[in-house]
Structures are given as C-alpha cells and as structure tokens.
Design an enzyme around this catalytic site. Structure first.
Site, mmCIF file in Angstrom:
data_model
loop_
_atom_site.group_PDB
_atom_site.id
_atom_site.type_symbol
_atom_site.label_atom_id
_atom_site.label_comp_id
_atom_site.label_asym_id
_atom_site.label_seq_id
_atom_site.Cartn_x
_atom_site.Cartn_y
_atom_site.Cartn_z
ATOM 1 N N ASP A 35 -4.312 -8.532 7.887
ATOM 2 C CA ASP A 35 -3.273 -8.875 8.874
ATOM 3 C C ASP A 35 -3.725 -10.163 9.558
ATOM 4 O O ASP A 35 -4.929 -10.427 9.658
ATOM 5 C CB ASP A 35 -3.122 -7.756 9.919
ATOM 6 C CG ASP A 35 -1.722 -7.729 10.536
ATOM 7 O OD1 ASP A 35 -1.010 -6.730 10.337
ATOM 8 O OD2 ASP A 35 -1.347 -8.705 11.225
ATOM 9 N N SER A 130 14.647 -2.974 3.054
ATOM 10 C CA SER A 130 15.370 -2.479 4.227
ATOM 11 C C SER A 130 16.801 -2.119 3.863
ATOM 12 O O SER A 130 17.384 -2.688 2.925
ATOM 13 C CB SER A 130 15.369 -3.596 5.276
ATOM 14 O OG SER A 130 16.336 -3.340 6.249
ATOM 15 N N TYR A 157 16.541 -12.970 8.026
ATOM 16 C CA TYR A 157 15.652 -11.813 7.802
ATOM 17 C C TYR A 157 16.197 -10.958 6.663
ATOM 18 O O TYR A 157 15.485 -10.659 5.696
ATOM 19 C CB TYR A 157 15.513 -10.971 9.081
ATOM 20 C CG TYR A 157 14.847 -9.637 8.801
ATOM 21 C CD1 TYR A 157 13.477 -9.566 8.540
ATOM 22 C CD2 TYR A 157 15.592 -8.452 8.739
ATOM 23 C CE1 TYR A 157 12.867 -8.356 8.244
ATOM 24 C CE2 TYR A 157 14.984 -7.245 8.447
ATOM 25 C CZ TYR A 157 13.624 -7.189 8.200
ATOM 26 O OH TYR A 157 13.028 -5.990 7.889
ATOM 27 N N LYS A 161 14.810 -10.217 2.597
ATOM 28 C CA LYS A 161 14.560 -8.940 1.909
ATOM 29 C C LYS A 161 15.279 -8.919 0.559
ATOM 30 O O LYS A 161 14.747 -8.442 -0.438
ATOM 31 C CB LYS A 161 15.025 -7.760 2.777
ATOM 32 C CG LYS A 161 14.191 -7.537 4.022
ATOM 33 C CD LYS A 161 12.768 -7.124 3.689
ATOM 34 C CE LYS A 161 11.877 -7.065 4.901
ATOM 35 N NZ LYS A 161 10.448 -6.996 4.600
ATOM 36 N N PHE A 186 15.312 2.972 6.354
ATOM 37 C CA PHE A 186 16.384 3.027 7.338
ATOM 38 C C PHE A 186 15.719 2.742 8.702
ATOM 39 O O PHE A 186 15.028 1.735 8.805
ATOM 40 C CB PHE A 186 17.201 4.319 7.171
ATOM 41 C CG PHE A 186 18.142 4.146 5.993
ATOM 42 C CD1 PHE A 186 17.651 4.004 4.692
ATOM 43 C CD2 PHE A 186 19.500 3.990 6.187
ATOM 44 C CE1 PHE A 186 18.490 3.736 3.614
ATOM 45 C CE2 PHE A 186 20.356 3.730 5.116
ATOM 46 C CZ PHE A 186 19.850 3.598 3.830
ATOM 47 N N LEU A 208 15.930 0.579 19.358
ATOM 48 C CA LEU A 208 16.435 1.504 20.375
ATOM 49 C C LEU A 208 15.345 2.386 20.995
ATOM 50 O O LEU A 208 15.266 2.505 22.227
ATOM 51 C CB LEU A 208 17.527 2.386 19.725
ATOM 52 C CG LEU A 208 18.185 3.417 20.619
ATOM 53 C CD1 LEU A 208 18.869 2.770 21.823
ATOM 54 C CD2 LEU A 208 19.205 4.237 19.819
#
Ligand code: NAD
Length: 369
Positions: A35, A130, A157, A161, A186, A208
């Site tokens: 990373d 995604s 973005y 993908k 998801f 969220l």
C-alpha cells in the site's frame, strides 16, 4: 494448517483489503501486503497484528511505480496469486480529477498484470470491480445477474472499473497462464467484530454507514437522506449492503477457485466452455480462465430502512432529514448473487443488525472529531 501459498494484496491497509488479509490468513494463505497509504495509514497494520497475532509481510509501495512494484516480486518470488484492491474510489472526486483516477487505477493494474505474468510463480488475479458497471438496471434485471448489460458509467471512477475489466479480459485471451476473477461488489459496510480494523473515511464520508455512525457519535449534526420521492416502497434509494467480512471471505473462495482447489472448477475446465449469450467478454469466457461474480446479499434495503435498522440495532438515535435528490444517484440496485453461491460456494450470511452493530462498535474506537 497447510500453507496454501503466498498471496499479494495491493491496497492491503485499505478498508476491504485489511479485512481480506485476515480472512486469507484464517484460511491458511500466506500474504504480502502493499500500500502507499494514499487512503489509509500504517496504524491499520497494528490492528491486523492484534487480530492475527503477528506482523504481516508488508511493503510501502505505489503500484503505479513499475520499478518500485517490481522489487516486491523480486523479494517475494513465490507469489501464486494477487488480489488487486489498490485504487482511488471516490466517484465525485473522479469527476474533478479524471487523470488522477485513470493514472492510478489503470497504470497500477497494467503494472500488476505485467508483473504477475513475468515474475510471479503463478498468474492468478482477483480484481475489485463494482456494481457501478451496471448503472441503473431496468426492472427486468432486478435482482441483477452478471449477464445484465453493462452501461457506460458517467464517472471516471466507474469507467476505470469497466476499462479494468476490458484490460483483464483481453489479457486472459493473450496470456495463457493468466487466470482472472472479477468481483463486482455491491455496498460493503461494517467492521471487523474485534473493532481493531474498519472503514476510515477521509474527510466527510461519501458512504452512508460511516455518515450514520459519525452522526450518531455527534461528529455530524444530521444525516441527509437524499430523496424520498423515488419509485421505491418508502421513496428512498435502495442498495445491497454487504458485510465487509462476508465480502472478504468471498475473496478466499475466488482464490481457491483460481488456484484449482474447487473441484467444480476442475470439472468445468475439462468441458468445452461456451460464453454466455451477449457476453461482453466472449473470448475470455471461452478460455475458461475468466470469471465474474456479483458479491451482494441478494436483498435490497432502502436508505430509510438502513437508518431505522441502525437505530433499532444499536439503540442510538440521531437526526436525519429528507433532502433533495442527489445528482447521479442510481434509484435502486441489488444483486443476484446465485452464481457466486453455485460456483464459489459463497453466501453473505451475517444479519444486518449484527453488521450495523459492528460499524457502531468501530466508530466508538475512533476520535470524537
Ligand atoms: P480504500 O481506499 O479503503 O482502499 C484502497 C487502498 O489502496 C488504500 O489503502 C490506498 O492507500 C491504496 N492505494 C491506492 N492507490 C494505490 C497505489 N497506487 N499503490 C498502492 N496502494 C494504493 O478502498 P476500499 O473501500 O477498501 O476499496 C478497495 C477496492 O474495492 C477499490 O478498488 C475500490 O474501487 C473497490 N470497491 C470499493 C467499494 C466500496 O464501497 N468500498 C465498492 C466497489 C468496489
């Protein structure tokens, strides 16, 4: 337990990467993480150590820097598989900074494919894709199967993908040693049950659940529920929220499959494989070395259901207000995860109340501001 082989994890200190490191170790794999701490910190390594009991192999490397990334393969010549999490992931930011997103997400992937082909002991790649590749599916595709049409994403973005799936599927056709599994996530939520690792949003959370937990903790004044006039039972948007630990376990199953431990995979490879009708990747599919799976629960939950579910599960109340719709939000999407169940033997099993409690437990370990 028998060591199942050394797996390279890019983005290992990120949210999903760190949880996957734990599950791979639990399943008997050896791991080396990389990373560049673009969206995480070295502290995550301490959290991983508290859970597994030792320091994992780790290199601070930018995967878009070929020479630096190559050194990892020289140091660890026994890599038999890679899981590629490293990417920038904020949809809104990608619209403002498209070059950052294309450079980081695409160049890192090109480097990984090249190095896995040239330097690794075996070229097996699991890729973090995604559900954004589906856009807003029509009603006939809900729950959405892998065979649903792909829709050009409005954001760099999302496009990165889709491009990544194209690049990987073309590479499978060109390189006979390469096997790839693209996992279409998801909405991952929650934290490890120990609360030693979890999601660390940078600034104001875009997702969220971190917004809910920060509001419940008093860091934010209120949560905006964007829209209550969508064509859904309670008017708010619907998503498929999947527990990050369940999601992490799917990566173990995907690697098991690529490494040929899944008896079904061996049987399938012996048969002549015919690509699904209208597949965007017919040549890759026919090679028998290209797999795509949806990873979700199969159940859609509305934003309001999730908000109320959090309050019920934790007993913690917080303010939320109905705000206008947010531009670009998909109205409703949830997965048909039956292919992953059938072919990987994987299913998201954790009840939502437990998942939300894990997110709250994690939030309580974080600074109050
Ligand atoms: P994250 O930001 O927490 O983790 C990504 C990690 O990659 C970070 O630690 C970051 O520092 C690192 N990284 C980024 N660029 C790098 C580079 N060039 N070299 C080395 N490291 C680099 O994100 P996440 O939520 O764990 O997501 C992991 C993957 O899953 C990403 O590819 C993301 O696009 C994908 N994904 C995430 C979600 C989600 O909602 N979290 C949904 C679908 C797909």
């Amino acid at each position: 337990m028998k060591n199942k082989g050394l797996i390279l994890i890019t983005g290992a200190t990120g949210y999903i990467g760190s949880h996957t490191v734990i599950e791979l170790i639990n399943a008997g794999y050896d791991v080396v993480g990389v990373d560049n701490f673009y969206n995480s910190t070295a502290k995550v390594l301490d959290g991983i150590k508290k859970i597994v009991g030792f320091n994992i192999k780790f290199e601070e490397v930018d995967c878009s820097d070929y020479k630096a990334f190559e050194k990892v393969f020289v140091k660890y010549p026994n890599i038999v598989g890679a899981i590629h999490f490293a990417a920038c992931k904020a949809v809104g930011e990608s619209i403002e900074k498209p070059l950052l997103y294309y450079r980081n997400n695409i160049v890192s992937l090109l480097n990984l494919i090249d190095l896995m082909n040239k330097k690794a002991k075996q070229a097996n790649i699991v890729f973090s894709s995604s559900c954004t590749v589906y856009g807003q599916p029509s009603k006939k595709y809900l729950p959405i199967p892998e065979t649903a049409p792909l829709v050009k994403s409005p954001s760099p973005y999302g496009k990165s993908k889709q491009m990544a799936e194209d690049i990987l599927s073309d590479s499978v056709v060109a390189f006979p040693e390469l096997k790839v599994c693209a996992l279409r996530y998801f909405n991952p939520i929650g934290a490890h049950p120990t609360a030693y690792i979890g999601e660390l949003p940078n600034g104001v959370p875009m997702n969220l659940v971190p917004f809910i937990t920060q509001t419940a903790a008093g860091i934010r004044d209120h949560l905006n529920v964007f829209g209550d006039d969508y064509n859904t039972p309670d008017g708010s948007c619907i998503r498929d929220y999947i527990y990050v630990v369940d999601l992490a376990k799917a990566h173990v199953k995907a690697l098991d499959k690529l490494l040929g431990e899944e008896p079904e995979a061996k049987k399938a490879a012996a048969k002549k494989i015919v690509a699904a009708k209208n597949s965007p990747y017919p040549a890759a599919e026919a090679s028998g070395r290209w797999f795509v799976y949806n990873l979700g629960t199969g159940k859609g939950l509305s934003v309001l259901q999730l908000v109320k579910g959090f309050i019920k599960a934790t007993g913690v109340k917080f303010n939320y207000v109905i705000a206008p719709r947010r531009k670009g939000d998909v109205e409703q999407v949830w997965a048909d995860p039956s292919k992953a169940k059938k072919e990987l033997g994987w299913k998201a099993a954790t009840p939502i109340a437990e998942v939300l409690k894990s997110a709250w437990k994690w939030q309580q370990t974080l600074p109050k501001k």
